[in-house]
Design a protein around this motif. Structure first.
Motif, PDB file in Angstrom:
ATOM      1  N   SER A 417       0.806  -1.226   0.000  1.00  8.54           N
ATOM      2  CA  SER A 417       0.000   0.000   0.000  1.00  8.54           C
ATOM      3  C   SER A 417       0.835   1.271   0.000  1.00  8.54           C
ATOM      4  CB  SER A 417      -0.931   0.013   1.224  1.00  8.54           C
ATOM      5  OG  SER A 417      -0.169  -0.013   2.431  1.00  8.54           O
ATOM      6  N   ILE A 418       2.173   1.145   0.187  1.00 10.62           N
ATOM      7  CA  ILE A 418       3.012   2.336   0.219  1.00 10.62           C
ATOM      8  C   ILE A 418       2.951   3.083  -1.107  1.00 10.62           C
ATOM      9  CG2 ILE A 418       5.215   1.362  -0.609  1.00 10.62           C
ATOM     10  CD1 ILE A 418       6.529   2.904   1.776  1.00 10.62           C
ATOM     11  N   GLY A 419       2.552   2.395  -2.155  1.00 12.09           N
ATOM     12  CA  GLY A 419       2.423   3.035  -3.459  1.00 12.09           C
ATOM     13  C   GLY A 419       1.376   4.138  -3.486  1.00 12.09           C
ATOM     14  N   LYS A 420       0.489   4.142  -2.494  1.00 10.09           N
ATOM     15  CA  LYS A 420      -0.525   5.204  -2.436  1.00 10.09           C
ATOM     16  C   LYS A 420       0.058   6.534  -1.978  1.00 10.09           C
ATOM     17  CE  LYS A 420      -4.366   2.023  -1.619  1.00 10.09           C
ATOM     18  NZ  LYS A 420      -5.465   1.622  -0.702  1.00 10.09           N
ATOM     19  N   ILE A 438      10.423  -6.144  -3.194  1.00  9.05           N
ATOM     20  CA  ILE A 438      10.185  -4.712  -3.386  1.00  9.05           C
ATOM     21  C   ILE A 438       8.826  -4.579  -4.053  1.00  9.05           C
ATOM     22  CG2 ILE A 438      10.964  -2.586  -4.509  1.00  9.05           C
ATOM     23  CD1 ILE A 438      13.783  -3.784  -4.536  1.00  9.05           C
ATOM     24  N   PRO A 439       7.877  -3.904  -3.423  1.00  5.54           N
ATOM     25  CA  PRO A 439       6.534  -3.834  -4.002  1.00  5.54           C
ATOM     26  C   PRO A 439       6.520  -3.050  -5.314  1.00  5.54           C
ATOM     27  CG  PRO A 439       6.701  -2.397  -2.082  1.00  5.54           C
ATOM     28  CD  PRO A 439       7.951  -3.188  -2.124  1.00  5.54           C
ATOM     29  N   SER A 440       5.845  -3.609  -6.292  1.00  6.64           N
ATOM     30  CA  SER A 440       5.770  -2.950  -7.595  1.00  6.64           C
ATOM     31  C   SER A 440       5.019  -1.619  -7.515  1.00  6.64           C
ATOM     32  CB  SER A 440       5.082  -3.868  -8.605  1.00  6.64           C
ATOM     33  OG  SER A 440       3.762  -4.179  -8.166  1.00  6.64           O
ATOM     34  N   SER A 441       4.238  -1.441  -6.457  1.00  3.34           N
ATOM     35  CA  SER A 441       3.468  -0.196  -6.315  1.00  3.34           C
ATOM     36  C   SER A 441       4.367   1.028  -6.160  1.00  3.34           C
ATOM     37  CB  SER A 441       2.526  -0.291  -5.108  1.00  3.34           C
ATOM     38  OG  SER A 441       3.267  -0.412  -3.901  1.00  3.34           O
ATOM     39  N   ILE A 442       5.651   0.808  -5.826  1.00  2.00           N
ATOM     40  CA  ILE A 442       6.571   1.934  -5.743  1.00  2.00           C
ATOM     41  C   ILE A 442       6.635   2.659  -7.086  1.00  2.00           C
ATOM     42  CG2 ILE A 442       9.032   2.536  -5.483  1.00  2.00           C
ATOM     43  CD1 ILE A 442       9.224   0.617  -3.193  1.00  2.00           C
ATOM     44  N   GLY A 443       6.343   1.944  -8.141  1.00  4.39           N
ATOM     45  CA  GLY A 443       6.325   2.559  -9.461  1.00  4.39           C
ATOM     46  C   GLY A 443       5.290   3.652  -9.606  1.00  4.39           C
ATOM     47  N   ASN A 444       4.328   3.727  -8.654  1.00  6.28           N
ATOM     48  CA  ASN A 444       3.324   4.788  -8.698  1.00  6.28           C
ATOM     49  C   ASN A 444       3.868   6.122  -8.191  1.00  6.28           C
ATOM     50  OD1 ASN A 444       1.459   2.863  -9.555  1.00  6.28           O
ATOM     51  ND2 ASN A 444       0.813   2.394  -7.448  1.00  6.28           N
ATOM     52  N   PRO A 463      11.308  -4.781  -9.493  1.00  6.61           N
ATOM     53  CA  PRO A 463      10.064  -4.627 -10.251  1.00  6.61           C
ATOM     54  C   PRO A 463      10.252  -3.767 -11.505  1.00  6.61           C
ATOM     55  CG  PRO A 463       9.702  -4.178  -7.919  1.00  6.61           C
ATOM     56  CD  PRO A 463      11.173  -4.271  -8.118  1.00  6.61           C
ATOM     57  N   VAL A 464       9.674  -4.222 -12.596  1.00  6.41           N
ATOM     58  CA  VAL A 464       9.720  -3.457 -13.837  1.00  6.41           C
ATOM     59  C   VAL A 464       9.116  -2.062 -13.643  1.00  6.41           C
ATOM     60  CG1 VAL A 464       8.905  -3.402 -16.228  1.00  6.41           C
ATOM     61  CG2 VAL A 464       9.631  -5.566 -15.219  1.00  6.41           C
ATOM     62  N   ALA A 465       8.138  -1.981 -12.730  1.00  4.26           N
ATOM     63  CA  ALA A 465       7.430  -0.711 -12.510  1.00  4.26           C
ATOM     64  C   ALA A 465       8.368   0.384 -12.024  1.00  4.26           C
ATOM     65  CB  ALA A 465       6.318  -0.923 -11.490  1.00  4.26           C
ATOM     66  N   LEU A 466       9.556   0.046 -11.514  1.00  6.14           N
ATOM     67  CA  LEU A 466      10.484   1.076 -11.091  1.00  6.14           C
ATOM     68  C   LEU A 466      10.905   1.951 -12.260  1.00  6.14           C
ATOM     69  CD1 LEU A 466      12.889  -0.489  -8.429  1.00  6.14           C
ATOM     70  CD2 LEU A 466      10.843   0.863  -8.093  1.00  6.14           C
TER      71      LEU A 466
END
Length: 468
Positions: A417-420, A438-444, A463-466
């Motif tokens: 949820s840290i991506g929020k 590493i949560p992919s949500s960091i990409g947000n 994560p690719v989202a980085l």
């Protein structure tokens, strides 16, 4: 007999005629006339080498000098009472002829590029009440002749290149309301004579090279509201009477070498505090719980000292608090529940900065972090002795820009949820015992410029989202 009477009558007529001439000549006093004012203004103009807004284009014979830009005259005498040339990007020096403007009450030349010395001739302006020369490049020492302007109310010559000592004669300005000599290069001690300025409400001397102790006599300034002595070389203890000036709003003594403990009744004796800034000194002992009585407090910064013990549990009473910085102290016990005071801080709905790093706080990160102000943009609890997991509710801090949890003993994983926290610009979680992916949500976090996660015990792939 008749001839004697005629002679006396003629003499009386002569005296009355010339007396009336003097009384009816409002433009002259002590040998100065309004022509003197005009010539003094032209002399001031001659010292200006750059005038990008063409202020002085109006200073010519086409109109009366009282209508020149920046010039105000009195209605009765048509003599210059105000010279206001502030914020016009003027470059030049200040002519000594300013001392001929004998009716002058206010000089406002702030926020320009004046250089050279402040003319001693200003001391001839016995009507002067307001001198504002801040944000220029004046050099030399404080104009000692200024002490002859006994009616002066405001002196602001901050942000210049003045040096030397603050004259003890300033203590004779019994009508002075504001004294701002900050951001210069003044040296030596603060004159104890300043304690004689019984009407003084503003004393600002920060960012100089003043040394010695704070004079005990300053405790007599019973009308003081703004007391700023930060960024000097002051040492010793704060005189106890200063803590009893109940009118003080800003109490700023940061970045000195001051020491001692804070009075337990501090918040009761200084009930109108808005800013209390003591960071970068050598204070020790506990934080007084009575601070919660200073209900208008907005800034509390006591970082880089030796404060110890527990943080008071009642700081949540400071509903207007926006800035709480207690970094670099000896607070906490390295044991459980050291951060329980955070529960009360959830009442501080304007809190924007909370810095608790480099202390001895132990125990878990309380779930109440999730209920801190949504205005919080910087949260630092790094380099402590915290254990347990990062609370899921940290996602509620939607305006967070800096989150520093590094160098603790945190476990568990980085919550997805840290991506929020999409406004994060800096995220520090390194040097813990964090595991998982590493949560992919960091990409947000499209604004993220610093991401520091190691060393930890993270696994999996990056994560690719980085790439976002």
């Amino acid at each position: 007999m008749v001839s004697k009477l005629l002679s006396l009558t003629s003499l009386l007529f002569y005296i009355l005629f010339h007396a009336s001439f003097i009384l009816l000549a409002p433009n002259s006093t002590f040998g100065f006339t309004n022509e003197t004012d005009k010539q003094a203004l032209l002399a001031i103009k001659d010292q200006i080498v750059e005038d990008p807004f063409q202020v002085f284009s109006s200073w010519n014979d086409s109109i009366h000098f009282c209508k020149w830009k920046g010039v105000t005259c009195g209605l009765q005498h048509q003599r210059v009472t105000i010279l206001n040339l502030s914020s016009l990007k003027l470059v030049g020096s200040l002519s000594s002829h300013i001392g001929n403007l004998s009716f002058l009450r206010r000089i406002s030349l702030e926020n320009n590029y004046f250089h050279g010395t402040i003319p001693q001739e200003i001391g001839r302006l016995f009507r002067l009440q307001h001198l504002s020369l801040w944000s220029n490049s004046f050099q030399g020492e404080f104009p000692t002749n200024l002490t002859d302007c006994l009616d002066i109310r405001v002196v602001n010559i901050s942000s210049n290149n003045l040096a030397g000592r603050i004259p003890i004669e300033l203590g004779s300005f019994t009508n002075l309301l504001q004294l701002d000599l900050s951001r210069n290069h003044f040296t030596g001690n603060i004159p104890p004579s300043l304690g004689n300025l019984s009407s003084l409400g503003v004393l600002i001397l920060h960012n100089n090279n003043l040394n010695g102790s704070i004079p005990f006599e300053l405790g007599k300034l019973s009308n003081l509201k703004y007391f700023l002595l930060s960024s000097n070389n002051l040492s010793g203890m704060i005189p106890t009477p200063l803590y009893n000036i109940s009118s003080i709003h800003i109490f700023a003594l940061a970045a000195n070498q001051l020491s001692g403990t804070l009075p337990q009744e501090l918040g009761l004796t200084l009930p109108k505090l808005i800013s209390f800034l003591l960071g970068g000194n050598q204070f020790y002992g506990p934080i007084p719980p009575s601070l919660s009585n200073a209900s208008a407090l907005v800034e509390l910064d006591i970082a880089i000292n030796f404060f110890s013990g527990s943080v008071p549990m009642n700081l949540g009473n400071l509903r207007d608090l926006e800035w709480l910085n207690i970094n670099f102290n000896r607070l906490g016990t390295k044991k459980a529940n050291d951060l329980s005071f955070l529960d009360s801080l959830t009442n501080c709905t304007n809190l924007g900065l909370l810095s608790l790093g480099w202390n001895y706080f132990g125990g878990l990160l309380p779930n109440s972090i999730a209920n801190l102000s949504i205005n919080l943009n910087s949260l630092g609890i790094n380099q402590n002795y915290l254990s347990g997991i990062i609370p899921q509710g940290i996602e509620n801090l939607i305006n967070l820009k800096v989150l520093a949890l590094h160098e603790n003993m945190l476990t568990g994983s980085i919550p997805e949820s840290i991506g929020k926290n999409s406004k994060l610009e800096e995220l520090y979680i390194f040097a813990n015992n964090i595991s998982g992916k590493i949560p992919s949500s960091i990409g947000n976090m499209s604004r993220l410029s610093i991401l520091s996660l190691g060393p930890n015990m993270l696994g999996g792939s990056i994560p690719v989202a980085l790439g976002n």
